[in-house]
Design a protein around this motif. Structure first.
Motif, PDB file in Angstrom:
ATOM      1  N   LEU A 162       0.822  -1.205   0.000  1.00  0.00           N
ATOM      2  CA  LEU A 162       0.000   0.000   0.000  1.00  0.00           C
ATOM      3  C   LEU A 162       0.858   1.257   0.000  1.00  0.00           C
ATOM      4  O   LEU A 162       0.553   2.229  -0.708  1.00  0.00           O
ATOM      5  N   LEU A 163       1.931   1.252   0.789  1.00  0.00           N
ATOM      6  CA  LEU A 163       2.815   2.419   0.863  1.00  0.00           C
ATOM      7  C   LEU A 163       3.499   2.670  -0.476  1.00  0.00           C
ATOM      8  O   LEU A 163       3.486   3.797  -0.989  1.00  0.00           O
ATOM      9  N   VAL A 164       4.070   1.623  -1.037  1.00  0.00           N
ATOM     10  CA  VAL A 164       4.775   1.767  -2.310  1.00  0.00           C
ATOM     11  C   VAL A 164       3.806   2.203  -3.410  1.00  0.00           C
ATOM     12  O   VAL A 164       4.106   3.113  -4.199  1.00  0.00           O
ATOM     13  N   ALA A 165       2.647   1.583  -3.471  1.00  0.00           N
ATOM     14  CA  ALA A 165       1.670   1.909  -4.511  1.00  0.00           C
ATOM     15  C   ALA A 165       1.143   3.332  -4.353  1.00  0.00           C
ATOM     16  O   ALA A 165       0.965   4.053  -5.347  1.00  0.00           O
ATOM     17  N   SER A 166       0.883   3.733  -3.100  1.00  0.00           N
ATOM     18  CA  SER A 166       0.370   5.083  -2.852  1.00  0.00           C
ATOM     19  C   SER A 166       1.372   6.141  -3.306  1.00  0.00           C
ATOM     20  O   SER A 166       0.993   7.156  -3.906  1.00  0.00           O
ATOM     21  N   GLN A 200      -2.158  10.337  -9.128  1.00  0.00           N
ATOM     22  CA  GLN A 200      -3.577  10.006  -9.268  1.00  0.00           C
ATOM     23  C   GLN A 200      -4.229  10.207  -7.908  1.00  0.00           C
ATOM     24  O   GLN A 200      -4.149   9.344  -7.033  1.00  0.00           O
ATOM     25  N   GLY A 201      -4.877  11.345  -7.731  1.00  0.00           N
ATOM     26  CA  GLY A 201      -5.342  11.752  -6.410  1.00  0.00           C
ATOM     27  C   GLY A 201      -6.190  10.736  -5.674  1.00  0.00           C
ATOM     28  O   GLY A 201      -5.910  10.389  -4.521  1.00  0.00           O
ATOM     29  N   TYR A 202      -7.235  10.240  -6.324  1.00  0.00           N
ATOM     30  CA  TYR A 202      -8.144   9.310  -5.649  1.00  0.00           C
ATOM     31  C   TYR A 202      -7.446   7.979  -5.374  1.00  0.00           C
ATOM     32  O   TYR A 202      -7.577   7.407  -4.295  1.00  0.00           O
ATOM     33  N   THR A 203      -6.676   7.499  -6.348  1.00  0.00           N
ATOM     34  CA  THR A 203      -5.976   6.223  -6.179  1.00  0.00           C
ATOM     35  C   THR A 203      -5.040   6.280  -4.982  1.00  0.00           C
ATOM     36  O   THR A 203      -5.050   5.392  -4.120  1.00  0.00           O
ATOM     37  N   SER A 204      -4.220   7.314  -4.925  1.00  0.00           N
ATOM     38  CA  SER A 204      -3.234   7.452  -3.855  1.00  0.00           C
ATOM     39  C   SER A 204      -3.895   7.564  -2.489  1.00  0.00           C
ATOM     40  O   SER A 204      -3.483   6.920  -1.527  1.00  0.00           O
ATOM     41  N   LYS A 205      -4.954   8.370  -2.389  1.00  0.00           N
ATOM     42  CA  LYS A 205      -5.638   8.561  -1.105  1.00  0.00           C
ATOM     43  C   LYS A 205      -6.340   7.278  -0.653  1.00  0.00           C
ATOM     44  O   LYS A 205      -6.362   6.959   0.541  1.00  0.00           O
ATOM     45  N   ALA A 206      -6.939   6.567  -1.596  1.00  0.00           N
ATOM     46  CA  ALA A 206      -7.631   5.325  -1.245  1.00  0.00           C
ATOM     47  C   ALA A 206      -6.647   4.284  -0.712  1.00  0.00           C
ATOM     48  O   ALA A 206      -6.911   3.602   0.286  1.00  0.00           O
ATOM     49  N   LEU A 207      -5.500   4.163  -1.360  1.00  0.00           N
ATOM     50  CA  LEU A 207      -4.461   3.239  -0.897  1.00  0.00           C
ATOM     51  C   LEU A 207      -3.951   3.645   0.486  1.00  0.00           C
ATOM     52  O   LEU A 207      -3.808   2.804   1.379  1.00  0.00           O
ATOM     53  N   ALA A 208      -3.695   4.928   0.656  1.00  0.00           N
ATOM     54  CA  ALA A 208      -3.174   5.416   1.934  1.00  0.00           C
ATOM     55  C   ALA A 208      -4.179   5.221   3.061  1.00  0.00           C
ATOM     56  O   ALA A 208      -3.805   4.889   4.190  1.00  0.00           O
ATOM     57  N   SER A 209      -5.466   5.407   2.772  1.00  0.00           N
ATOM     58  CA  SER A 209      -6.497   5.253   3.803  1.00  0.00           C
ATOM     59  C   SER A 209      -6.571   3.808   4.291  1.00  0.00           C
ATOM     60  O   SER A 209      -6.787   3.554   5.486  1.00  0.00           O
ATOM     61  N   CYS A 210      -6.371   2.855   3.382  1.00  0.00           N
ATOM     62  CA  CYS A 210      -6.345   1.440   3.779  1.00  0.00           C
ATOM     63  C   CYS A 210      -5.165   1.169   4.699  1.00  0.00           C
ATOM     64  O   CYS A 210      -5.296   0.479   5.717  1.00  0.00           O
ATOM     65  N   GLY A 211      -4.002   1.712   4.336  1.00  0.00           N
ATOM     66  CA  GLY A 211      -2.822   1.538   5.178  1.00  0.00           C
ATOM     67  C   GLY A 211      -2.998   2.181   6.537  1.00  0.00           C
ATOM     68  O   GLY A 211      -2.596   1.608   7.567  1.00  0.00           O
ATOM     69  N   PHE A 212      -3.595   3.359   6.565  1.00  0.00           N
ATOM     70  CA  PHE A 212      -3.825   4.057   7.828  1.00  0.00           C
ATOM     71  C   PHE A 212      -4.713   3.236   8.746  1.00  0.00           C
ATOM     72  O   PHE A 212      -4.460   3.119   9.949  1.00  0.00           O
ATOM     73  N   PHE A 213      -5.770   2.634   8.167  1.00  0.00           N
ATOM     74  CA  PHE A 213      -6.642   1.801   8.991  1.00  0.00           C
ATOM     75  C   PHE A 213      -5.885   0.601   9.548  1.00  0.00           C
ATOM     76  O   PHE A 213      -6.017   0.277  10.736  1.00  0.00           O
ATOM     77  N   LEU A 214      -5.117  -0.078   8.724  1.00  0.00           N
ATOM     78  CA  LEU A 214      -4.406  -1.274   9.178  1.00  0.00           C
ATOM     79  C   LEU A 214      -3.451  -0.943  10.323  1.00  0.00           C
ATOM     80  O   LEU A 214      -3.336  -1.700  11.290  1.00  0.00           O
ATOM     81  N   VAL A 215      -2.778   0.194  10.225  1.00  0.00           N
ATOM     82  CA  VAL A 215      -1.876   0.619  11.306  1.00  0.00           C
ATOM     83  C   VAL A 215      -2.670   0.917  12.577  1.00  0.00           C
ATOM     84  O   VAL A 215      -2.313   0.473  13.670  1.00  0.00           O
ATOM     85  N   ALA A 216      -3.764   1.672  12.436  1.00  0.00           N
ATOM     86  CA  ALA A 216      -4.585   2.028  13.600  1.00  0.00           C
ATOM     87  C   ALA A 216      -5.147   0.789  14.278  1.00  0.00           C
ATOM     88  O   ALA A 216      -5.121   0.664  15.510  1.00  0.00           O
ATOM     89  N   ALA A 217      -5.655  -0.138  13.484  1.00  0.00           N
ATOM     90  CA  ALA A 217      -6.230  -1.359  14.049  1.00  0.00           C
ATOM     91  C   ALA A 217      -5.145  -2.222  14.692  1.00  0.00           C
ATOM     92  O   ALA A 217      -5.363  -2.835  15.745  1.00  0.00           O
ATOM     93  N   TRP A 218      -3.980  -2.281  14.064  1.00  0.00           N
ATOM     94  CA  TRP A 218      -2.884  -3.098  14.605  1.00  0.00           C
ATOM     95  C   TRP A 218      -2.413  -2.564  15.955  1.00  0.00           C
ATOM     96  O   TRP A 218      -2.092  -3.319  16.863  1.00  0.00           O
ATOM     97  N   ALA A 224      -7.589  11.187 -12.023  1.00  0.00           N
ATOM     98  CA  ALA A 224      -7.494  10.926 -10.577  1.00  0.00           C
ATOM     99  C   ALA A 224      -7.613   9.456 -10.237  1.00  0.00           C
ATOM    100  O   ALA A 224      -7.424   9.075  -9.077  1.00  0.00           O
ATOM    101  N   ILE A 225      -7.910   8.623 -11.236  1.00  0.00           N
ATOM    102  CA  ILE A 225      -8.097   7.195 -10.978  1.00  0.00           C
ATOM    103  C   ILE A 225      -7.204   6.368 -11.897  1.00  0.00           C
ATOM    104  O   ILE A 225      -6.697   6.859 -12.908  1.00  0.00           O
ATOM    105  N   PHE A 226      -7.045   5.102 -11.533  1.00  0.00           N
ATOM    106  CA  PHE A 226      -6.180   4.197 -12.290  1.00  0.00           C
ATOM    107  C   PHE A 226      -6.802   3.809 -13.626  1.00  0.00           C
ATOM    108  O   PHE A 226      -6.109   3.558 -14.603  1.00  0.00           O
TER     109      PHE A 226
END
Length: 230
Positions: free
Chosen positions: A122-126, A132-150, A192-194
C-alpha cells in the motif's frame, strides 16, 4: 431536480431501520456506539469528500440530485455517510449474532505477516501513484486503517467475524455502487483514478469502501458494550 440518489439512500437504510427493534439483534441498544462511530468517521470522510470535490477528482451529476447542499456537498452525499454505516453496522451485529457472538481468532502470526506485506504494498503503490489523487488517497487510507487497528484493536484484524462481515457488506456495495457509477450519479476525473473498473465501479471504490467501513466498525467497537453470549 431528481430524487434518484435520495431514493438510493432510503433503500440502503430501509431494512436495517425496520429491524432496529428486533429483539434478537436489539440494534437499538447500540445507538450510542452507532452515533459515536458515525459522528467521528463520517466527519472525516465528509471533509475528504469536500476536498476532493473541490479539487475536481470526482463530481456529482445534478441530473440525479435534489439540488440541496450543505457546504457545497449534496444532501444525498451527506445522507450516504449516515445510511451506509447505520446499515453496515447492523450487518455486523447480525454476523455476531449468527456466529453466536464468539470471537473466533485467525492465526496471529499469519495475520501479522499478511498485514506487514499489505502495508508495504500500500505504501509503495500510494507513493508511486501519487499523481492520481483518488488512487493514492484510497491506498493510503487502507494503510492508515491497518496501522490504527494493529496498534489499538489487533483482535479486530484477527477476527473471522470482521472479515466475514466485510465480505457480506461488499454484496450491497456492488449493487448500489453499480447504480451510482452506471447512471452515473458520481463522476470521476480520469486523471485521478487508475482506470480499472469492476463492471462500472472504479477499483479505487473498493479500497475506499474497505477503509471507510473498517473505520466505522473500529470506532463502533470502542463504544460497543460486550455481550455475554459466548
Amino acid at each position: 431536480m431528481s430524487f434518484t440518489y435520495l431514493l438510493l439512500n432510503i433503500l440502503i437504510i430501509a431494512i436495517p431501520l425496520g429491524l432496529t427493534f428486533d429483539k434478537r439483534i436489539a440494534y437499538y441498544r447500540r445507538l450510542p456506539a452507532i452515533v459515536f462511530s458515525i459522528a467521528v468517521v463520517s466527519s472525516f470522510f465528509l471533509v475528504w469528500d469536500g476536498i476532493v470535490t473541490a479539487r475536481g477528482e470526482w463530481s456529482f451529476n445534478v441530473k440525479y440530485l435534489t439540488g440541496l447542499q450543505l457546504l457545497n456537498i449534496p444532501l444525498e452525499e451527506i445522507l450516504f455517510f449516515i445510511t451506509v454505516p447505520f446499515s453496515c453496522l447492523f450487518i455486523y451485529e447480525v454476523v455476531l449474532y449468527t456466529t453466536k457472538s464468539c470471537d473466533i481468532k485467525l492465526p496471529e502470526r499469519a495475520v501479522t505477516g499478511a498485514i506487514i506485506i499489505l502495508l508495504v504494498i500500500l505504501l509503495v503503490a500510494s507513493l508511486a501513484l501519487r499523481h492520481q489523487g483518488y488512487t493514492s488517497k484510497a491506498l493510503a487510507s487502507c494503510g492508515f486503517f491497518l496501522v490504527a487497528a494493529w496498534v489499538f484493536d489487533r483482535s479486530l484484524l484477527n477476527s473471522k467475524q470482521y472479515w466475514l462481515w466485510l465480505g457480506v457488506c461488499y454484496i450491497p456495495f456492488l449493487i448500489f455502487n453499480s447504480v451510482l457509477t452506471a447512471l452515473p450519479v458520481v463522476q470521476y476525473n480520469p486523471s485521478a483514478i487508475f482506470g480499472v473498473r469492476v463492471f462500472t465501479i472504479p477499483i479505487e471504490d473498493f479500497l475506499y469502501n474497505f477503509a471507510m467501513l473498517s473505520f466505522y466498525v473500529f470506532l463502533y467497537r470502542m463504544r460497543r458494550k460486550p455481550l455475554a453470549d459466548c
